[in-house]
Design an enzyme around this catalytic site. Sequence first.
Site, PDB file in Angstrom:
ATOM      1  N   GLY A  92       0.775  -1.227   0.000  1.00 59.25           N
ATOM      2  CA  GLY A  92       0.000   0.000   0.000  1.00 59.25           C
ATOM      3  C   GLY A  92       0.808   1.278   0.000  1.00 59.25           C
ATOM      4  O   GLY A  92       0.258   2.360   0.192  1.00 59.25           O
ATOM      5  N   GLN A  93       2.115   1.182  -0.230  1.00 61.76           N
ATOM      6  CA  GLN A  93       2.944   2.396  -0.246  1.00 61.76           C
ATOM      7  C   GLN A  93       2.704   3.143  -1.550  1.00 61.76           C
ATOM      8  O   GLN A  93       2.909   2.608  -2.634  1.00 61.76           O
ATOM      9  CB  GLN A  93       4.423   2.030  -0.106  1.00 61.76           C
ATOM     10  CG  GLN A  93       5.320   3.232   0.028  1.00 61.76           C
ATOM     11  CD  GLN A  93       6.783   2.866   0.264  1.00 61.76           C
ATOM     12  OE1 GLN A  93       7.182   1.708   0.134  1.00 61.76           O
ATOM     13  NE2 GLN A  93       7.587   3.855   0.609  1.00 61.76           N
ATOM     14  N   HIS A  99       7.583   6.759   5.399  1.00 57.80           N
ATOM     15  CA  HIS A  99       6.743   7.609   6.240  1.00 57.80           C
ATOM     16  C   HIS A  99       5.956   6.739   7.201  1.00 57.80           C
ATOM     17  O   HIS A  99       5.526   5.644   6.868  1.00 57.80           O
ATOM     18  CB  HIS A  99       5.819   8.507   5.416  1.00 57.80           C
ATOM     19  CG  HIS A  99       4.982   7.813   4.398  1.00 57.80           C
ATOM     20  ND1 HIS A  99       5.503   7.267   3.235  1.00 57.80           N
ATOM     21  CD2 HIS A  99       3.663   7.571   4.369  1.00 57.80           C
ATOM     22  CE1 HIS A  99       4.528   6.732   2.529  1.00 57.80           C
ATOM     23  NE2 HIS A  99       3.388   6.894   3.196  1.00 57.80           N
ATOM     24  N   HIS A 101       2.686   6.555   9.528  1.00 66.78           N
ATOM     25  CA  HIS A 101       1.369   7.124   9.798  1.00 66.78           C
ATOM     26  C   HIS A 101       1.096   6.974  11.288  1.00 66.78           C
ATOM     27  O   HIS A 101       1.130   5.854  11.812  1.00 66.78           O
ATOM     28  CB  HIS A 101       0.262   6.359   9.050  1.00 66.78           C
ATOM     29  CG  HIS A 101       0.346   6.416   7.575  1.00 66.78           C
ATOM     30  ND1 HIS A 101      -0.468   7.224   6.825  1.00 66.78           N
ATOM     31  CD2 HIS A 101       1.127   5.731   6.700  1.00 66.78           C
ATOM     32  CE1 HIS A 101      -0.200   7.047   5.546  1.00 66.78           C
ATOM     33  NE2 HIS A 101       0.767   6.147   5.445  1.00 66.78           N
TER      34      HIS A 101
END
Length: 113
Positions: A92-93, A99, A101
């Site tokens: 899902g990148q 980064h 979340h």
Amino acid sequence: MSECIFCKIANKEINSNLVYEDESVVAFRDLNPQAPQHILIVPKKHVANITELDDKNLAAHIFTEVVPKIAAEVGVDKSGFRLVINTGEEGGQTVNHLHVHLIGGRKMTWPPG
């Protein structure tokens, strides 16, 4: 990485809703929040994903200093929050810059999707 949107945010070439900044990371509100508190924590230096993070000091800084500080500042440190790191296309990148979340302010469900 001149075309990386997170590098541009870290270098202040693009405005963002910064909630935290120090010498090695920036943190800002997600443009498509999945919870009342949805903040992205991004290293200033370009690291494509978690499998390429070879800086143990940076990793420790993010998880032992930055995350607790931001969680407390936005008021989710006591109620709970979720950390998500998507890696690769199937993970899902969507931005190829590491980064984290930080998501909170509502009850999280499982499985996450």
